[in-house]
Design an enzyme around this catalytic site. Sequence first.
Site, PDB file in Angstrom:
ATOM      1  N   GLU B  47      76.553  47.752   7.745  1.00 23.63           N
ATOM      2  CA  GLU B  47      76.703  47.362   6.340  1.00 23.63           C
ATOM      3  C   GLU B  47      76.596  45.840   6.247  1.00 23.63           C
ATOM      4  O   GLU B  47      77.437  45.112   6.783  1.00 23.63           O
ATOM      5  CB  GLU B  47      78.032  47.873   5.783  1.00 23.63           C
ATOM      6  CG  GLU B  47      77.947  49.294   5.272  1.00 23.63           C
ATOM      7  CD  GLU B  47      76.769  49.522   4.310  1.00 23.63           C
ATOM      8  OE1 GLU B  47      76.624  48.756   3.338  1.00 23.63           O
ATOM      9  OE2 GLU B  47      75.965  50.441   4.538  1.00 23.63           O
ATOM     10  N   CYS B  79      67.234  46.277   9.535  1.00 22.94           N
ATOM     11  CA  CYS B  79      67.910  46.845   8.363  1.00 22.94           C
ATOM     12  C   CYS B  79      68.905  45.843   7.776  1.00 22.94           C
ATOM     13  O   CYS B  79      68.499  44.884   7.129  1.00 22.94           O
ATOM     14  CB  CYS B  79      68.558  48.176   8.727  1.00 22.94           C
ATOM     15  SG  CYS B  79      69.065  49.135   7.305  1.00 22.94           S
ATOM     16  N   ARG B 106      68.223  45.232  -1.261  1.00 26.31           N
ATOM     17  CA  ARG B 106      69.106  46.141  -0.516  1.00 26.31           C
ATOM     18  C   ARG B 106      68.989  47.574  -1.014  1.00 26.31           C
ATOM     19  O   ARG B 106      68.907  47.811  -2.213  1.00 26.31           O
ATOM     20  CB  ARG B 106      70.571  45.700  -0.667  1.00 26.31           C
ATOM     21  CG  ARG B 106      70.867  44.343  -0.111  1.00 26.31           C
ATOM     22  CD  ARG B 106      72.322  43.981  -0.393  1.00 26.31           C
ATOM     23  NE  ARG B 106      73.209  44.906   0.261  1.00 26.31           N
ATOM     24  CZ  ARG B 106      74.474  45.094  -0.099  1.00 26.31           C
ATOM     25  NH1 ARG B 106      74.989  44.430  -1.097  1.00 26.31           N
ATOM     26  NH2 ARG B 106      75.230  45.936   0.557  1.00 26.31           N
ATOM     27  N   ILE B 135      67.191  54.122   7.036  1.00 25.40           N
ATOM     28  CA  ILE B 135      68.475  54.630   6.542  1.00 25.40           C
ATOM     29  C   ILE B 135      68.988  53.706   5.444  1.00 25.40           C
ATOM     30  O   ILE B 135      69.321  52.553   5.722  1.00 25.40           O
ATOM     31  CB  ILE B 135      69.500  54.687   7.685  1.00 25.40           C
ATOM     32  CG1 ILE B 135      68.897  55.451   8.848  1.00 25.40           C
ATOM     33  CG2 ILE B 135      70.830  55.250   7.181  1.00 25.40           C
ATOM     34  CD1 ILE B 135      69.547  56.649   9.317  1.00 25.40           C
ATOM     35  N   ARG B 136      69.051  54.202   4.229  1.00 29.22           N
ATOM     36  CA  ARG B 136      69.462  53.363   3.094  1.00 29.22           C
ATOM     37  C   ARG B 136      68.823  51.977   3.268  1.00 29.22           C
ATOM     38  O   ARG B 136      69.472  50.939   3.169  1.00 29.22           O
ATOM     39  CB  ARG B 136      71.006  53.241   3.043  1.00 29.22           C
ATOM     40  CG  ARG B 136      71.687  54.504   2.492  1.00 29.22           C
ATOM     41  CD  ARG B 136      73.207  54.426   2.623  1.00 29.22           C
ATOM     42  NE  ARG B 136      73.756  53.169   2.166  1.00 29.22           N
ATOM     43  CZ  ARG B 136      74.280  52.958   0.953  1.00 29.22           C
ATOM     44  NH1 ARG B 136      74.382  53.945   0.092  1.00 29.22           N
ATOM     45  NH2 ARG B 136      74.750  51.778   0.625  1.00 29.22           N
ATOM     46  N   HIS B 171      64.933  51.240  11.661  1.00 29.26           N
ATOM     47  CA  HIS B 171      65.673  51.189  12.925  1.00 29.26           C
ATOM     48  C   HIS B 171      64.752  51.585  14.063  1.00 29.26           C
ATOM     49  O   HIS B 171      64.329  52.737  14.112  1.00 29.26           O
ATOM     50  CB  HIS B 171      66.852  52.151  12.877  1.00 29.26           C
ATOM     51  CG  HIS B 171      67.848  51.776  11.832  1.00 29.26           C
ATOM     52  ND1 HIS B 171      68.799  50.834  12.038  1.00 29.26           N
ATOM     53  CD2 HIS B 171      67.996  52.197  10.558  1.00 29.26           C
ATOM     54  CE1 HIS B 171      69.521  50.684  10.951  1.00 29.26           C
ATOM     55  NE2 HIS B 171      69.046  51.494  10.028  1.00 29.26           N
ATOM     56  N   GLU B 173      65.781  51.542  17.128  1.00 30.48           N
ATOM     57  CA  GLU B 173      66.672  51.899  18.242  1.00 30.48           C
ATOM     58  C   GLU B 173      67.108  53.363  18.170  1.00 30.48           C
ATOM     59  O   GLU B 173      67.829  53.831  19.025  1.00 30.48           O
ATOM     60  CB  GLU B 173      67.897  50.970  18.256  1.00 30.48           C
ATOM     61  CG  GLU B 173      69.011  51.287  17.264  1.00 30.48           C
ATOM     62  CD  GLU B 173      68.678  50.937  15.816  1.00 30.48           C
ATOM     63  OE1 GLU B 173      67.554  50.468  15.550  1.00 30.48           O
ATOM     64  OE2 GLU B 173      69.540  51.145  14.942  1.00 30.48           O
TER      65      GLU B 173
END
Lengths: 296, 191
Positions: B47, B79, B106, B135-136, B171, B173
């Site tokens: 976050e 991200c 964002r 992811i978001r 991402h 990873e």
Amino acid sequence: MADKKQATFTVKSGLAEMLKGGVIMDVTTPEQAVIAEHAGAVAVMALERVPADIRAAGGVARMANPRIVKSIMEAVSIPVMAKTRIGHFVEAQVLEALEVDYIDESEVLTPADDQYHIDKWNFSVPFVCGARDLGEALRRIAEGAAMIRTKGEPGTGNVVEAVRHLRQVNAQIRHVVATPDVELPDLAKELRAPLDLIRRVKELGRLPVVNFSAGGVASPSDAALMMQLGADGIFVGSGIFKSSNPEKMARAVVRATLHYNDPKIVAEVSEDIGESMPGLEMSTLLPQDRMQDRGI
Amino acid sequence: MRIGVLAIQGDVREHLLHVKKAGADAMEVRQLGDLDSVDGLIIPGGESTTIGMLMQEEGLIDVIRRRIRDEEFPVYGTCAGLILLATEVVGKSPARISVMDMVADRNAYGRQVASFEASLQIDGITGKPFPAVFIRAPQVKSIGPLVKPLAYYRGQIVMAEQGSLLASSFHPEMTDDIRVHQYFLDKVRRR
């Protein structure tokens, strides 16, 4: 290039991976959600009442009113979770329609089905579920849960059950890792868990999804304790907004979770934060008041 | 060569594993002192509000920014890390390092239900398309002249570099593919 795949297990468990090392706080109003976000919470759980108040109120506890959930989603930019009753797949459908980021199929609410949990594979929104031991955790993952939280005993402000459940899960994982492959099918039966997931636990040396600690964290030291015991992160239910100074408590729990291995910082953040919630001794709870025994 | 992974919160473990698989030493960076012993830094997903705030409290933001300006310290943001590198953010903005000349939005793809996986063609990464997990995820709305786009998804920039800096909306990873980490390690090596 545009072979877009949505609602895969990678995407569902992936959000939980992003929350690791963080604190998820129960909130009942947009104002509380903003306090949580400012304090550094990685997500909030939108509720009608915190567990301590659910305990006090008695009666049937249900999913929060969609208006509450929506107002909290509008107030913050961090992920918003919400709780459905165990087995109540229509409440879950409603929460999915609201586009909450995670659904908690939670023993804090009154179970709607005393035999079956929700078939979570049917949903695009990921689920988190509670567990007291490894078998319970793996059964929930088999049903489609993309995140686990050890249950503890919600609304008590007493960390003893949270400790018991996390130690139990970790002890059983160590046992699985030490068990020869040929004996795994028997162990799977004993734990009432699918064999493929037992094998996966052995391979990884941990649960195949993120495991947070819940149910009893009421101080910065409690949070650091659960992190030192191996939790991936912390859920704080009543512990923030039932304390005497929620802003300071929220901030202190976040910092203690980050610096869980540094007692000097945990000491520093624990000063001047007011009083923790009063808390309950486990022996004063009647068997029917123990939320952790629901949905096993 | 040793790569630090900012270990405030988020997908730290997976980045550490990928760095090791790509052939470098990896260590967690939590406090200022940790920065002295790393040749490059990865800011993981998590976050951005939480990570930015706690970086600020640790004094990490100023020191990382100074090292980027003075010695072209290599930093890769994924991200949330992309948001922390961007000079501008649409709407509510967390505390940021603010060094990469771009505007980030964002959660621009929407809430969690809109999160997705897709295969990407990335400049400088050969072979099969790269499996990217969003992811978001944030979007890059615009870039300045110093920023070079490396990958697009449906016309939108999702990976870019500027000097020693690298950023991606997705991402790298979360699958077994280590080619993006190798790309970053090559940047660190070339420095």
